[in-house]
Design a protein around this motif. Structure first.
Motif, PDB file in Angstrom:
ATOM      1  N   HIS A 184      23.326  37.712  58.992  1.00  0.00           N
ATOM      2  CA  HIS A 184      24.613  37.313  59.578  1.00  0.00           C
ATOM      3  C   HIS A 184      24.428  36.705  60.964  1.00  0.00           C
ATOM      4  N   PHE A 226      30.299  50.251  58.126  1.00  0.00           N
ATOM      5  CA  PHE A 226      30.791  50.920  59.344  1.00  0.00           C
ATOM      6  C   PHE A 226      32.266  51.298  59.115  1.00  0.00           C
ATOM      7  N   ASP A 284      15.952  41.655  59.316  1.00  0.00           N
ATOM      8  CA  ASP A 284      17.006  42.660  59.401  1.00  0.00           C
ATOM      9  C   ASP A 284      17.916  42.631  58.166  1.00  0.00           C
ATOM     10  N   GLU A 326      13.601  45.447  56.567  1.00  0.00           N
ATOM     11  CA  GLU A 326      14.475  46.540  56.979  1.00  0.00           C
ATOM     12  C   GLU A 326      15.509  46.688  55.867  1.00  0.00           C
ATOM     13  N   HIS A 395      16.398  52.969  66.365  1.00  0.00           N
ATOM     14  CA  HIS A 395      17.648  52.717  67.084  1.00  0.00           C
ATOM     15  C   HIS A 395      18.882  52.985  66.224  1.00  0.00           C
ATOM     16  N   ARG A 524      19.714  55.203  72.408  1.00  0.00           N
ATOM     17  CA  ARG A 524      19.110  53.937  72.873  1.00  0.00           C
ATOM     18  C   ARG A 524      19.025  54.055  74.398  1.00  0.00           C
TER      19      ARG A 524
HETATM   20  C1  GLC Z   1      20.355  46.590  60.846  1.00  0.00           C
HETATM   21  C2  GLC Z   1      20.131  47.083  62.258  1.00  0.00           C
HETATM   22  C3  GLC Z   1      21.372  47.758  62.758  1.00  0.00           C
HETATM   23  C4  GLC Z   1      22.537  46.787  62.698  1.00  0.00           C
HETATM   24  C5  GLC Z   1      22.671  46.201  61.296  1.00  0.00           C
HETATM   25  C6  GLC Z   1      23.611  45.051  61.284  1.00  0.00           C
HETATM   26  O1  GLC Z   1      20.534  47.610  59.973  1.00  0.00           O
HETATM   27  O2  GLC Z   1      19.031  47.943  62.299  1.00  0.00           O
HETATM   28  O3  GLC Z   1      21.208  48.244  64.049  1.00  0.00           O
HETATM   29  O4  GLC Z   1      23.719  47.425  63.058  1.00  0.00           O
HETATM   30  O5  GLC Z   1      21.436  45.702  60.831  1.00  0.00           O
HETATM   31  O6  GLC Z   1      23.067  43.970  61.976  1.00  0.00           O
END
Ligand code: GLC
Length: 653
Positions: A184, A226, A284, A326, A395, A524
């Motif tokens: 994104h 989220f 990511d 990730e 983090h 953090r």
């Molecule tokens: C990854 C990152 C995280 C972030 C998410 C959205 O999971 O580690 O910190 O909030 O991507 O970018």
């Protein structure tokens, strides 16, 4: 492989190459392109074959790759050639990583450069610099909402500062990992601004809809990432008068990879950072790269095809660069991000071992290794030429992503067990010393995750506050125990900055309105350098942790059996508090790793083990302490929250 269609297409593309490219020396580029082209063509065709402009897009792709190859600095070209010859370099036990924010560990990039000797002191030789690209100030998601992929956030420094940091690291043989946020962009990225202004070309870079019809269909099966701060997966953009897909925060617009232009742009950005000197690139949120109605929009087959295509293209222009996936997803899914092949990682050479991380936390809370053993048994074997990134904290939050079947198998009830873990780590559970914080509570599903620093989660913060030396000692031991397990498991251990000196939760985020509702900011921290200096003062928490870890790192580097060649065997033992595995190396002997998660001493009956590769007759020696552990009638006694790296010859190296 010689395949007629792709071969003649390649000939056409090369014949049409822009004249300015033809003047360059592209020898290595051409051999690598030839070797990878069949695969690149097949993947591109699978993803974009039904588009009329596929041929033109392939031309664009090859030209971008050639341009980035031309810009590749000599020093990186040299390391590409070296790594081609020594392709297993990253599986060695010599590597130890640390992840940090440059403005948390230091003030900024120039200040970080002055702190580089600290990494050498500890033994860290891979540095993951958390994202430092331009982001809107109050809508940054910790650097993961990028508004310019080629510009460093001015408060952190400049491109020249990064260059001189990398130079300094290189002198000390420390590698650098940089992030590329592939899923994104920030809603303030130029592409998003143009889309907002009605530019159709850039609207196609994202998932944008006139009304709720399609978004509602997507929502039927998409989970929320989220749920508290950004419920749902779409955001209404007033200026554009349209809905846009925003899986994470409402200011992070998901890129549309069904558009080949997006693929080419993002590949170009990856190669750009490879050319700035990144040895490893962390990709990511890769599980989210492809969106399909009727699915969770995670782990889709096309997401894997995109990663394979990125890898193939990167191997042509910057082959020495590795990818980290990730993908914090279920164990059976994580493993697929290496690329399903017989030997070679076709996607990412390295993946976060989120399964191991979450299982270690389960063992901390339950004081036993039942689910840890069970969960690891269900983790499929990885490829030969791929490795794990083993970590305790990072983090992000800790997600309790265990398999329900595994939880049942060890006799717990999944829902109740997860609730217990959340209560335990947030300190709600009676007698829990933990000071974690809930993250991402979802009232619809009852799910929650956990934030908090390692020291606060294992009870160091509360023990220090209570001035209870026994509890302090336990917490310190637990911190070292957990590190001993990421250092010996097989893979690259990734230490999280501050953990090496027992940094507790940093509550300053609560004063900042843009961070206050995201508990991940608690872990953090801004490093307190006065506290860090105490690592040099004997009898301090900082000294015990730092020197314990430093020693562990240097011992790890001396143990060939700790290199990652699928040379690990989990050993089932009767005592549930113990986690036991053997690491073997045919030339240098085995090491038996034993960890006691309980707060009282535990016994291991050596007879039940078949000695995990150790001989019955030699003297058993702990490689970490250099001492022989206590034995009572063939029972090994493991002190509370203690670990051993056992061998039967004096120096196993
Ligand atoms: C990854 C990152 C995280 C972030 C998410 C959205 O999971 O580690 O910190 O909030 O991507 O970018």
């Amino acid at each position: 492989m010689y395949e007629q269609i792709s071969h003649s297409l390649l000939n056409e593309i090369l014949a049409d190459l822009s004249p300015e490219l033809e003047r360059e020396d592209l020898r290595h580029f051409f051999t690598r392109l030839g070797a990878n082209f069949y695969s690149i063509y097949c993947l591109f065709h699978l993803l974009y074959g039904d588009r009329e402009d596929m041929r033109q897009q392939m031309q664009n792709l090859v030209e971008r790759m050639a341009r980035q190859y031309i810009h590749r600095p000599e020093i990186n070209r040299k390391s590409d050639l070296e790594r081609e010859k020594n392709h297993n370099w990253f599986l060695s036990q010599q590597w130890v990583g640390m992840a940090l924010y440059s403005d948390g560990f230091a003030e900024n990039l120039p200040d970080l450069r002055t702190r580089v000797p600290y990494f050498q002191e500890l033994g860290v030789n891979i540095l993951h610099l958390m994202p430092m690209l331009k982001c809107p100030k109050s809508k940054s998601d910790g650097g993961y909402a990028v508004s310019d992929f080629r510009e460093i956030e001015s408060r952190l420094g400049t491109m020249a500062d990064l260059e001189s940091l990398i130079e300094e690291l290189r002198k000390r043989e420390i590698l650098i990992v940089l992030d590329v946020v592939v899923n994104h962009t920030s809603d303030e990225h130029e592409w998003a601004s143009r889309a907002r202004q009605g530019d159709k070309r850039y609207q196609d870079y994202y998932y944008i809809f006139e009304n709720r019809e399609v978004p509602d269909m997507f929502e039927e099966t998409m989970p929320e990432i989220f749920p508290e701060t950004s419920p749902g997966n779409f955001t209404w953009d007033e200026e554009m008068g349209k809905w846009v897909m925003t899986v994470f925060n409402d200011y992070q617009w998901d890129l549309n990879y069904s558009n080949p232009e997006v693929f080419i742009e993002m590949l170009d950005i990856i190669l750009f950072w490879a050319n700035q000197g990144a040895d490893i690139i962390r990709l990511d949120a890769v599980a989210f790269l492809w969106k399909k109605i009727g699915s969770t929009c995670q782990n889709e087959r096309e997401a894997h095809l995109i990663l394979q295509l990125l890898k193939d293209c990167c191997q042509v222009s910057a082959p020495g660069v590795l990818f980290i996936a990730e993908a914090i997803v279920a164990p059976v899914e994580i493993i697929k991000y290496f690329g399903e092949d017989a030997v070679i990682a076709k996607e990412c050479e390295i993946a976060y071992n989120a399964t191991y991380m979450a299982l270690l936390w389960d063992a901390v809370a339950t004081k036993n290794a039942k689910l840890l053993n069970q969960g690891l048994k269900s983790l499929p074997d990885k490829l030969d030429r791929a490795t794990w990134l083993n970590y305790i904290r990072c983090h992000d939050d800790i997600g309790l992503g265990f398999d329900d079947q595994d939880i049942f198998a060890v006799g717990y009830q999944p829902k109740l067990h997860r609730q217990f873990l959340i209560d335990f780590f947030t300190g709600a559970y009676e007698d829990s010393p933990a000071r974690g914080l809930p993250f991402g509570r979802n009232n619809k599903t009852g799910d929650a995750r956990i934030s908090g620093s390692l020291a606060s989660l294992v009870g160091l913060e509360s023990a220090l506050e209570a001035g209870d030396s026994e509890r302090i000692h336990h917490a310190e031991n637990l911190i070292l125990l957990l590190h001993s397990l990421i250092l010996s498991f097989g893979g690259i251990p990734l230490i999280y900055y501050g953990d090496e000196i027992g940094t507790i939760n940093d509550t300053r985020y609560l004063e900042d309105e843009s961070k206050a509702n995201d508990t991940r900011w608690a872990h953090r921290p801004k490093i307190d350098w006065e506290k860090a200096e105490k690592r040099k003062q004997p009898n301090t928490v900082e000294c015990r942790l730092f020197s314990g870890l430093k020693k562990m790192i240097s011992v790890r580097k001396e143990i060939p059996a700790f290199a990652d060649f699928n040379n690990r065997e989990l050993l089932t033992v009767a005592n549930p508090h113990l986690f036991v595995f053997s690491r073997f190396n045919y030339n240098h002997g085995s090491v038996l790793v034993v960890a006691n998660f309980d707060s009282s001493p535990q016994h291991l009956n050596l007879d039940e083990l078949n000695m995990g590769g150790l001989s019955r007759h030699g003297v058993i020696m702990d490689l970490y302490s250099g001492e022989s552990p206590a034995l009572f009638k063939n029972q090994l006694i493991i002190p509370p929250l203690h670990f051993y790296w056992l061998t039967d010859n004096h120096r196993n190296a």
